[in-house]
Design a protein around this motif. Structure first.
Motif, PDB file in Angstrom:
ATOM      1  N   GLY A  39       0.810  -1.209   0.000  1.00 48.51           N
ATOM      2  CA  GLY A  39       0.000   0.000   0.000  1.00 48.51           C
ATOM      3  C   GLY A  39       0.845   1.260   0.000  1.00 48.51           C
ATOM      4  O   GLY A  39       0.583   2.200  -0.760  1.00 48.51           O
ATOM      5  N   ALA A  42       2.449   1.641  -3.426  1.00 43.96           N
ATOM      6  CA  ALA A  42       1.473   2.083  -4.428  1.00 43.96           C
ATOM      7  C   ALA A  42       1.149   3.571  -4.263  1.00 43.96           C
ATOM      8  O   ALA A  42       1.028   4.302  -5.256  1.00 43.96           O
ATOM      9  CB  ALA A  42       0.200   1.252  -4.314  1.00 43.96           C
ATOM     10  N   ILE A  43       1.036   4.019  -3.033  1.00 46.43           N
ATOM     11  CA  ILE A  43       0.739   5.434  -2.784  1.00 46.43           C
ATOM     12  C   ILE A  43       1.891   6.316  -3.264  1.00 46.43           C
ATOM     13  O   ILE A  43       1.682   7.330  -3.943  1.00 46.43           O
ATOM     14  CB  ILE A  43       0.474   5.671  -1.284  1.00 46.43           C
ATOM     15  CG1 ILE A  43      -0.842   4.995  -0.878  1.00 46.43           C
ATOM     16  CG2 ILE A  43       0.417   7.162  -0.969  1.00 46.43           C
ATOM     17  CD1 ILE A  43      -1.084   4.993   0.621  1.00 46.43           C
ATOM     18  N   GLY A 193      -3.715   4.468  -8.549  1.00 46.19           N
ATOM     19  CA  GLY A 193      -2.699   3.825  -7.725  1.00 46.19           C
ATOM     20  C   GLY A 193      -2.744   4.303  -6.282  1.00 46.19           C
ATOM     21  O   GLY A 193      -2.556   3.507  -5.344  1.00 46.19           O
ATOM     22  N   GLY A 197      -3.561   1.976  -3.200  1.00 44.78           N
ATOM     23  CA  GLY A 197      -2.576   1.937  -2.126  1.00 44.78           C
ATOM     24  C   GLY A 197      -3.198   2.168  -0.762  1.00 44.78           C
ATOM     25  O   GLY A 197      -2.868   1.477   0.212  1.00 44.78           O
ATOM     26  N   PHE A 201      -3.271  -0.478   2.262  1.00 37.54           N
ATOM     27  CA  PHE A 201      -2.726  -0.071   3.562  1.00 37.54           C
ATOM     28  C   PHE A 201      -3.727  -0.335   4.683  1.00 37.54           C
ATOM     29  O   PHE A 201      -3.403  -0.935   5.722  1.00 37.54           O
ATOM     30  CB  PHE A 201      -2.360   1.414   3.514  1.00 37.54           C
ATOM     31  CG  PHE A 201      -1.725   1.927   4.776  1.00 37.54           C
ATOM     32  CD1 PHE A 201      -0.373   1.738   5.019  1.00 37.54           C
ATOM     33  CD2 PHE A 201      -2.482   2.613   5.718  1.00 37.54           C
ATOM     34  CE1 PHE A 201       0.212   2.212   6.193  1.00 37.54           C
ATOM     35  CE2 PHE A 201      -1.912   3.088   6.882  1.00 37.54           C
ATOM     36  CZ  PHE A 201      -0.558   2.891   7.120  1.00 37.54           C
TER      37      PHE A 201
END
Length: 225
Positions: A39, A42-43, A193, A197, A201
């Motif tokens: 997560g 991705a963030i 994304g 993310g 998370f």
């Protein structure tokens, strides 16, 4: 003797059960940690992608022209006799094109400008060459020009058919709007994304909490008499 054997068997079963529960607990913690890590990655990648799009657009130094408002472009389209076209709904007049949504809006205005220049015809409706005066109607494309070199104007220097300038204008417009729309798509993918993310998370944290609440057991406190 049988009582001792039963107690030993019960203790063995309880020991295996505790070991299995502990393995599941650690597995839950590991899975949750992996989701949290994915997560976060991705963030970060989402924000980085959107920043790259914004930086790339800023380098082009694009600014919306004064007529890039829904009201003005609608008037222009009407005056040009354009019908059945999708008109922009977002104003970018005088604004720097530095984000995906603005890039998409600017591209939509560019398409209207191109249609105004071509009389409402698209690339596929126009001929490759500039037609000679008096060219038979059967040899003319719907949007003007001709695809038959025999009826095309000839360049005096090169002796080659003269390209249809309006059609080439559409090629340029398509190339530019495609690049702008690609920027918009990249910006939306970056946002997607980030959303994914955040979901990963939070799922990871939930996984860890669930594993701890459902599987964790504290050792009983010894009783003294």
């Amino acid at each position: 003797m049988s009582t001792i054997t039963a107690d030993q068997a019960t203790h063995a079963v309880r020991t295996r059960s505790d070991l299995f529960r502990k393995l599941l607990e650690f597995g839950g913690f590991a899975a949750g940690a992996i989701l949290v890590a994915f997560g976060v990655v991705a963030i970060v990648m989402g924000f980085s992608g959107r920043a790259t799009v914004a930086d790339s657009l800023k380098l082009e130094k694009i600014t919306g022209t004064p007529d890039m408002t829904p009201a003005l472009i609608a008037k222009e389209a009407k005056d040009a006799g354009l019908t059945n076209v999708d008109l922009p709904t977002v104003a970018v007049a005088g604004e720097a094109i530095n984000s995906g949504p603005r890039a998409r809006a600017f591209a939509s205005y560019m398409r209207i400008h191109a249609l105004e220049a071509t009389g409402g015809y698209t690339y596929a409706q126009m001929g490759r060459f500039t037609a000679k005066p008096g060219t038979p109607k059967a040899q003319l494309a719907v949007g003007g020009g001709t695809d038959n070199p025999q009826y095309a104007l000839t360049d005096a220097a090169t002796k080659q058919p003269v390209a249809n300038g309006i059609r080439n204008l559409w090629v340029t417009e398509t190339a530019l709007t495609t690049a702008l729309n690609t920027s918009y798509m990249a910006d939306r993918l970056g946002l997607f994304g980030i959303v994914v993310g955040i979901a990963l998370f939070l799922s990871g944290i939930g996984f860890i909490v669930l594993a701890f609440a459902a599987l964790h057991r504290t050792k009983p406190v010894a009783q003294f008499s």
